[in-house]
Design a protein around this motif. Structure first.
Motif, PDB file in Angstrom:
ATOM      1  N   GLN A   1      11.753  -2.014   6.761  1.00 35.95           N
ATOM      2  CA  GLN A   1      10.811  -2.569   7.717  1.00 35.95           C
ATOM      3  C   GLN A   1       9.533  -1.746   7.702  1.00 35.95           C
ATOM      4  N   VAL A   2       8.420  -2.462   7.774  1.00 32.09           N
ATOM      5  CA  VAL A   2       7.113  -1.814   7.719  1.00 32.09           C
ATOM      6  C   VAL A   2       6.742  -1.294   9.097  1.00 32.09           C
TER       7      VAL A   2
ATOM      8  N   ALA B   1       2.111   5.192   7.267  1.00 33.78           N
ATOM      9  CA  ALA B   1       2.888   4.002   6.932  1.00 33.78           C
ATOM     10  C   ALA B   1       4.266   4.357   6.418  1.00 33.78           C
ATOM     11  N   SER B   2       5.204   3.487   6.685  1.00 34.46           N
ATOM     12  CA  SER B   2       6.540   3.597   6.115  1.00 34.46           C
ATOM     13  C   SER B   2       7.041   2.191   5.823  1.00 34.46           C
ATOM     14  N   GLY B   3       8.006   2.099   4.909  1.00 33.85           N
ATOM     15  CA  GLY B   3       8.596   0.806   4.586  1.00 33.85           C
ATOM     16  C   GLY B   3       7.888   0.039   3.486  1.00 33.85           C
TER      17      GLY B   3
ATOM     18  N   ASN C   1       1.440   9.062   2.582  1.00 31.86           N
ATOM     19  CA  ASN C   1       1.454   7.686   3.090  1.00 31.86           C
ATOM     20  C   ASN C   1       0.582   7.534   4.338  1.00 31.86           C
ATOM     21  N   THR C   2      -0.565   8.173   4.296  1.00 32.40           N
ATOM     22  CA  THR C   2      -1.436   8.200   5.465  1.00 32.40           C
ATOM     23  C   THR C   2      -2.850   7.765   5.094  1.00 32.40           C
ATOM     24  N   VAL C   3      -3.456   7.041   6.010  1.00 37.02           N
ATOM     25  CA  VAL C   3      -4.860   6.648   5.874  1.00 37.02           C
ATOM     26  C   VAL C   3      -5.597   7.157   7.113  1.00 37.02           C
TER      27      VAL C   3
ATOM     28  N   GLN D   1       3.065 -11.252   2.167  1.00 38.58           N
ATOM     29  CA  GLN D   1       2.305 -12.320   2.817  1.00 38.58           C
ATOM     30  C   GLN D   1       2.346 -12.251   4.332  1.00 38.58           C
ATOM     31  N   ARG D   2       2.703 -11.108   4.878  1.00 38.88           N
ATOM     32  CA  ARG D   2       2.676 -10.918   6.318  1.00 38.88           C
ATOM     33  C   ARG D   2       1.756  -9.755   6.663  1.00 38.88           C
ATOM     34  N   ASP D   3       1.085  -9.890   7.787  1.00 37.10           N
ATOM     35  CA  ASP D   3       0.250  -8.807   8.295  1.00 37.10           C
ATOM     36  C   ASP D   3       1.074  -7.886   9.193  1.00 37.10           C
ATOM     37  N   PHE D   4       0.890  -6.592   8.992  1.00 34.73           N
ATOM     38  CA  PHE D   4       1.523  -5.595   9.845  1.00 34.73           C
ATOM     39  C   PHE D   4       0.433  -4.745  10.483  1.00 34.73           C
TER      40      PHE D   4
END
Length: 115
Positions: free
Chosen positions: A1-2, A24-26, A76-78, A101-104
């Motif tokens: 899962q994101v 971010a993860s996933g 994994n960081t912005v 195709q999904r926004d998180f």
């Protein structure tokens, strides 16, 4: 899962600086463009800028030259570095990415620029 976990933000005087982060993860982070949006009271959510996995950046005209987006594909960081902040930058800031195709979205963080 994101999951996108944001930190940073707060109250700053005009001309000041803040830095937001989003971990971010996933996802295979290095493959994903990461976006920063903001939403001011009573207005629609707008794109502030983004950074590709390879580090290419794009910015809205309103922030170009003042804001800088960077990333670390190991951590994994912005980040969104915001300099010379103006009262009109006051908004909730969100990090975002698209996966399958999904926004998180991150949960958002308030930035208030006021004297």
């Amino acid at each position: 899962q994101v999951h996108l976990v944001q930190s940073g933000g707060g109250l700053v005087q005009p001309g000041g600086s803040l830095r937001l982060s989003c971990k971010a993860s996933g996802i295979n982070f290095r493959l994903h463009t990461m976006n920063w949006f903001h939403q001011a009271p009573g207005k629609q959510r707008e794109l502030v800028g983004n950074i590709t996995g390879g580090g290419n950046t794009n910015y809205a005209d309103s922030v170009r030259g003042r804001f800088t987006i960077s990333r670390d594909n190991v951590w994994n960081t912005v980040w969104l570095q915001m300099n010379n902040l103006k009262p009109e930058d006051t908004a909730i800031y969100y990090c975002n990415t698209r996966y399958k195709q999904r926004d998180f979205w991150g949960r958002g963080t308030q930035v208030t620029v006021s004297s």
